[in-house]
Design a protein around this motif. Structure first.
Motif, short mmCIF file in Angstrom:
data_model
loop_
_atom_site.label_atom_id
_atom_site.label_comp_id
_atom_site.label_asym_id
_atom_site.label_seq_id
_atom_site.Cartn_x
_atom_site.Cartn_y
_atom_site.Cartn_z
N PHE A 1 6.42 -7.29 -3.07
CA PHE A 1 6.64 -5.90 -4.85
C PHE A 1 8.05 -6.04 -4.68
CE2 PHE A 1 1.77 -5.64 -2.93
CZ PHE A 1 1.13 -7.23 -4.11
N LYS A 2 8.77 -6.23 -3.20
CA LYS A 2 10.19 -5.93 -4.39
C LYS A 2 10.03 -4.49 -4.79
CE LYS A 2 11.73 -9.94 -3.54
NZ LYS A 2 10.83 -10.74 -2.13
N VAL A 3 9.56 -3.01 -4.43
CA VAL A 3 9.82 -1.96 -4.55
C VAL A 3 9.80 -1.53 -3.28
CG1 VAL A 3 7.97 -1.77 -6.44
CG2 VAL A 3 7.02 -1.67 -4.16
N VAL A 4 10.03 0.42 -3.22
CA VAL A 4 10.62 1.25 -2.26
C VAL A 4 9.25 1.54 -1.98
CG1 VAL A 4 12.17 2.73 -1.28
CG2 VAL A 4 12.95 1.47 -3.03
N VAL A 5 8.98 2.09 -0.66
CA VAL A 5 7.69 2.69 -0.52
C VAL A 5 7.85 3.96 0.04
CG1 VAL A 5 5.58 2.73 1.06
CG2 VAL A 5 6.39 0.56 0.01
N LYS A 6 7.15 5.06 -0.73
CA LYS A 6 7.33 6.67 -0.09
C LYS A 6 6.80 6.72 0.92
CE LYS A 6 7.87 11.88 -1.53
NZ LYS A 6 7.80 11.93 -2.88
N SER A 7 5.82 6.37 1.60
CA SER A 7 4.68 6.60 2.44
C SER A 7 3.38 5.61 2.57
CB SER A 7 4.34 9.04 2.74
OG SER A 7 3.24 8.50 1.38
N VAL A 8 2.99 5.89 3.65
CA VAL A 8 1.84 5.16 3.44
C VAL A 8 0.53 6.27 4.39
CG1 VAL A 8 0.76 2.73 4.58
CG2 VAL A 8 2.55 3.25 3.99
N GLN A 9 -0.54 5.68 4.12
CA GLN A 9 -2.07 6.53 4.42
C GLN A 9 -2.70 5.54 5.20
OE1 GLN A 9 -0.62 8.74 1.39
NE2 GLN A 9 0.36 9.49 2.84
N ILE A 10 -3.31 5.50 5.91
CA ILE A 10 -4.20 3.74 6.30
C ILE A 10 -5.78 4.91 6.39
CG2 ILE A 10 -5.44 3.01 8.34
CD1 ILE A 10 -2.51 1.88 8.23
N ALA A 11 -6.59 4.48 6.20
CA ALA A 11 -7.89 4.86 6.20
C ALA A 11 -9.19 3.79 6.99
CB ALA A 11 -9.17 5.90 5.10
N ASN A 12 -9.30 3.95 7.94
CA ASN A 12 -10.94 2.97 8.35
C ASN A 12 -12.12 3.44 8.08
OD1 ASN A 12 -9.06 1.89 10.15
ND2 ASN A 12 -8.78 3.06 11.82
N ILE A 13 -12.86 2.19 6.92
CA ILE A 13 -14.44 1.99 7.03
C ILE A 13 -15.37 1.70 7.20
CG2 ILE A 13 -14.62 1.42 4.24
CD1 ILE A 13 -12.78 3.85 4.18
N LYS A 14 -15.99 1.81 7.60
CA LYS A 14 -16.93 1.90 8.50
C LYS A 14 -17.91 1.09 7.81
CE LYS A 14 -16.36 4.46 12.00
NZ LYS A 14 -14.95 3.76 13.41
#
Length: 100
Positions: free
Chosen positions: A50-63
């Motif tokens: 997407f040619k953007v700058v990412v500040k942070s990432v959070q990940i969630a595992n969905i059961k």
């Protein structure tokens, strides 16, 4: 990181009322990602596609939920989603097909 791998990390944007609310309130975008994706991989994939700058990432595992199929029961697949927080002023517009 391998560019071919990064192209396969993101599966789809998660479009729902909750995702829209989070995007408006926190400036985060939610993506479905492959089960073994890591935070650095998701960040690199979003920046590449997407040619953007990412500040942070959070990940969630969905059961996966238990569901009935006729008389028997089954379980839906487990899946993973990533909350991607962009830098101020950055935006992804899915209607136009990419970065705005």
């Amino acid at each position: 990181m391998n560019q071919q791998r990064l192209m396969q990390v993101l599966l789809a944007p998660q479009i729902s009322e909750k995702a829209t609310y989070i995007a408006d309130k926190n400036g985060q975008i939610i993506f479905r990602v492959i089960a073994d994706a890591s935070k650095p991989e998701v960040k690199a994939a979003v920046e590449l596609l997407f040619k953007v700058v990412v500040k942070s990432v959070q990940i969630a595992n969905i059961k996966g939920k238990q569901k009935r199929f006729g008389r028997g029961t089954g379980v839906r697949r487990n899946w993973k989603k990533a909350y991607v927080n962009l830098m101020p002023g950055q935006e992804i517009n899915f209607v136009d097909g990419g970065a705005a």
